[in-house]
Design a protein around this motif. Structure first.
Motif, mmCIF file in Angstrom:
data_model
loop_
_atom_site.group_PDB
_atom_site.id
_atom_site.type_symbol
_atom_site.label_atom_id
_atom_site.label_comp_id
_atom_site.label_asym_id
_atom_site.label_seq_id
_atom_site.Cartn_x
_atom_site.Cartn_y
_atom_site.Cartn_z
ATOM 1 N N ARG A 239 0.845 -1.186 0.000
ATOM 2 C CA ARG A 239 0.000 0.000 0.000
ATOM 3 C C ARG A 239 0.885 1.243 0.000
ATOM 4 O O ARG A 239 2.045 1.195 0.430
ATOM 5 N N PRO A 240 0.351 2.365 -0.461
ATOM 6 C CA PRO A 240 1.149 3.599 -0.457
ATOM 7 C C PRO A 240 1.683 3.917 0.932
ATOM 8 O O PRO A 240 0.996 3.713 1.936
ATOM 9 N N THR A 241 2.907 4.420 0.970
ATOM 10 C CA THR A 241 3.552 4.711 2.250
ATOM 11 C C THR A 241 2.705 5.630 3.111
ATOM 12 O O THR A 241 2.555 5.423 4.323
ATOM 13 N N ALA A 242 2.108 6.663 2.509
ATOM 14 C CA ALA A 242 1.295 7.612 3.276
ATOM 15 C C ALA A 242 0.095 6.920 3.919
ATOM 16 O O ALA A 242 -0.310 7.276 5.035
ATOM 17 N N GLU A 243 -0.481 5.948 3.231
ATOM 18 C CA GLU A 243 -1.625 5.216 3.782
ATOM 19 C C GLU A 243 -1.189 4.351 4.966
ATOM 20 O O GLU A 243 -1.906 4.262 5.968
ATOM 21 N N ILE A 244 -0.031 3.724 4.857
ATOM 22 C CA ILE A 244 0.473 2.911 5.971
ATOM 23 C C ILE A 244 0.837 3.811 7.149
ATOM 24 O O ILE A 244 0.564 3.484 8.312
ATOM 25 N N GLU A 245 1.447 4.949 6.854
ATOM 26 C CA GLU A 245 1.767 5.897 7.929
ATOM 27 C C GLU A 245 0.507 6.345 8.660
ATOM 28 O O GLU A 245 0.489 6.438 9.899
ATOM 29 N N ALA A 246 -0.554 6.619 7.909
ATOM 30 C CA ALA A 246 -1.810 7.043 8.521
ATOM 31 C C ALA A 246 -2.394 5.948 9.406
ATOM 32 O O ALA A 246 -2.900 6.223 10.503
ATOM 33 N N ARG A 247 -2.292 4.704 8.962
ATOM 34 C CA ARG A 247 -2.814 3.592 9.768
ATOM 35 C C ARG A 247 -1.989 3.426 11.046
ATOM 36 O O ARG A 247 -2.551 3.187 12.114
ATOM 37 N N ILE A 248 -0.677 3.599 10.956
ATOM 38 C CA ILE A 248 0.163 3.549 12.152
ATOM 39 C C ILE A 248 -0.252 4.640 13.135
ATOM 40 O O ILE A 248 -0.398 4.394 14.341
ATOM 41 N N ALA A 249 -0.456 5.850 12.625
ATOM 42 C CA ALA A 249 -0.821 6.963 13.482
ATOM 43 C C ALA A 249 -2.167 6.729 14.162
ATOM 44 O O ALA A 249 -2.328 7.011 15.357
ATOM 45 N N GLN B 9 -11.684 13.937 24.276
ATOM 46 C CA GLN B 9 -11.608 15.266 23.671
ATOM 47 C C GLN B 9 -10.216 15.516 23.092
ATOM 48 O O GLN B 9 -10.073 16.069 21.988
ATOM 49 N N ALA B 10 -9.189 15.098 23.827
ATOM 50 C CA ALA B 10 -7.813 15.274 23.339
ATOM 51 C C ALA B 10 -7.572 14.415 22.101
ATOM 52 O O ALA B 10 -6.890 14.839 21.160
ATOM 53 N N ALA B 11 -8.135 13.211 22.093
ATOM 54 C CA ALA B 11 -7.969 12.320 20.942
ATOM 55 C C ALA B 11 -8.615 12.913 19.695
ATOM 56 O O ALA B 11 -8.023 12.917 18.610
ATOM 57 N N MET B 12 -9.837 13.440 19.843
ATOM 58 C CA MET B 12 -10.518 14.031 18.694
ATOM 59 C C MET B 12 -9.802 15.288 18.219
ATOM 60 O O MET B 12 -9.700 15.546 17.014
ATOM 61 N N SER B 13 -9.299 16.073 19.142
ATOM 62 C CA SER B 13 -8.564 17.279 18.761
ATOM 63 C C SER B 13 -7.334 16.921 17.934
ATOM 64 O O SER B 13 -7.018 17.588 16.942
ATOM 65 N N TRP B 14 -6.651 15.858 18.342
ATOM 66 C CA TRP B 14 -5.461 15.433 17.599
ATOM 67 C C TRP B 14 -5.841 14.937 16.204
ATOM 68 O O TRP B 14 -5.166 15.258 15.220
ATOM 69 N N LEU B 15 -6.915 14.156 16.124
ATOM 70 C CA LEU B 15 -7.365 13.665 14.818
ATOM 71 C C LEU B 15 -7.716 14.819 13.888
ATOM 72 O O LEU B 15 -7.361 14.812 12.706
ATOM 73 N N LEU B 16 -8.415 15.812 14.412
ATOM 74 C CA LEU B 16 -8.811 16.960 13.593
ATOM 75 C C LEU B 16 -7.586 17.760 13.154
ATOM 76 O O LEU B 16 -7.475 18.145 11.980
ATOM 77 N N ALA B 17 -6.663 17.994 14.075
ATOM 78 C CA ALA B 17 -5.457 18.752 13.735
ATOM 79 C C ALA B 17 -4.584 18.006 12.727
ATOM 80 O O ALA B 17 -3.874 18.626 11.935
ATOM 81 N N SER B 18 -4.669 16.681 12.766
ATOM 82 C CA SER B 18 -3.851 15.849 11.872
ATOM 83 C C SER B 18 -4.580 15.489 10.582
ATOM 84 O O SER B 18 -3.997 14.826 9.709
ATOM 85 N N HIS B 19 -5.837 15.905 10.452
ATOM 86 C CA HIS B 19 -6.644 15.611 9.263
ATOM 87 C C HIS B 19 -6.723 14.105 8.993
ATOM 88 O O HIS B 19 -6.557 13.638 7.856
ATOM 89 N N LEU B 20 -6.982 13.342 10.054
ATOM 90 C CA LEU B 20 -7.022 11.879 9.941
ATOM 91 C C LEU B 20 -8.380 11.287 10.296
ATOM 92 O O LEU B 20 -8.502 10.067 10.375
ATOM 93 N N VAL B 21 -9.371 12.130 10.493
ATOM 94 C CA VAL B 21 -10.683 11.607 10.901
ATOM 95 C C VAL B 21 -11.205 10.592 9.889
ATOM 96 O O VAL B 21 -11.762 9.549 10.258
ATOM 97 N N GLU B 22 -10.999 10.858 8.609
ATOM 98 C CA GLU B 22 -11.525 9.958 7.573
ATOM 99 C C GLU B 22 -10.772 8.634 7.520
ATOM 100 O O GLU B 22 -11.244 7.674 6.892
ATOM 101 N N MET B 23 -9.624 8.545 8.174
ATOM 102 C CA MET B 23 -8.851 7.309 8.181
ATOM 103 C C MET B 23 -9.231 6.392 9.337
ATOM 104 O O MET B 23 -8.709 5.278 9.444
ATOM 105 N N VAL B 24 -10.112 6.847 10.204
ATOM 106 C CA VAL B 24 -10.547 6.065 11.355
ATOM 107 C C VAL B 24 -11.749 5.227 10.960
ATOM 108 O O VAL B 24 -12.709 5.739 10.371
#
Length: 226
Positions: free
Chosen positions: A44-54, A69-84
């Motif tokens: 899989r693309p490296t960025a996709e694997i990195e996102a799954r690790i994160a 709340q801290a977990a959601m804030s981190w997801l939003l700041a990291s633009h990873l909500v759609e990867m969850v």
């Protein structure tokens, strides 16, 4: 990078030799190959694997006390909500789901870290590298996904090497479950659950191309039933 898959029978022979070295039971003769001669493989693309690790790292942080709340804030700041995935989102926001099963993802994360060269070994007899946490996002300090990616240096494994390790863990998964079933002791410090998690990650990371393979599964769609 798409490459020809190595000879599946030669890979399987090497996997069975490793099981024998570990004094583990061998799967039956009809145990299926992971791929067929003539298939192709890629990661899989490296960025996709990195996102799954994160995301898995965040899930584990929630398991060990990170507030929702801290977990959601981190997801939003990291633009990873759609990867969850939906089950992960329910756990992150409301602690719904099997807490123990999410804790076990530690070994899936370890496996993906090996795929990207963030750890040097994936020895089935050894637990995850304790130093790996230094190479993961520092969520407690607010390090975002983008900042983490700029800090680390990935060196993805060759697809053929990753596929060979997938075949080994496919066989190990069967063997460890069999050892568990009959009540024998494991050959190292890793149990059947950890082996299954490592296989899960490898099954997801390796994309097999050929007439008998479907489209790559989502994280929650990986089939570990065989």
């Amino acid at each position: 990078m798409i490459v020809p898959a190595p000879d599946p029978r030669e890979v399987r022979e090497a996997s069975l030799e490793e099981l024998s070295r570990l004094r583990l039971p061998l799967p039956p003769r009809q145990f299926p190959l992971v791929w067929e001669p003539g298939d192709e493989i890629e990661l899989r693309p490296t960025a996709e694997i990195e996102a799954r690790i994160a995301v898995l790292h965040l899930i584990l942080a929630r398991c060990f006390g990170l507030p929702p709340q801290a977990a959601m804030s981190w997801l939003l700041a990291s633009h990873l909500v759609e990867m969850v995935t939906p089950p992960e989102f329910q756990f992150v926001t409301g602690a719904k789901g099997d807490h123990r099963s999410f804790v076990l993802h530690h070994d899936a994360l370890f496996s993906l870290a090996w795929v990207l060269g963030l750890t040097k070994q994936l020895d089935p007899t050894m637990p995850a590298d304790e130093r790996l946490v230094e190479r993961l996002p520092n969520i407690a300090e607010g390090e975002t996904f983008r900042q983490w990616r700029s800090r680390i240096l990935t060196a993805p494994q060759h697809p053929a090497d990753t596929a060979a390790l997938l075949d080994l863990y496919y066989c190990l998964d069967w063997a460890y479950l069999e050892v568990d079933r009959v009540g024998r002791s494991m050959p190292g410090l890793v149990d059947a659950h950890a082996i299954g998690q490592r296989r899960w990650a490898l099954e997801w990371a390796v994309i097999l191309r050929g007439p008998y393979h479907e489209e790559p599964p989502g994280w929650e769609e990986v089939d570990l039933s065989t």
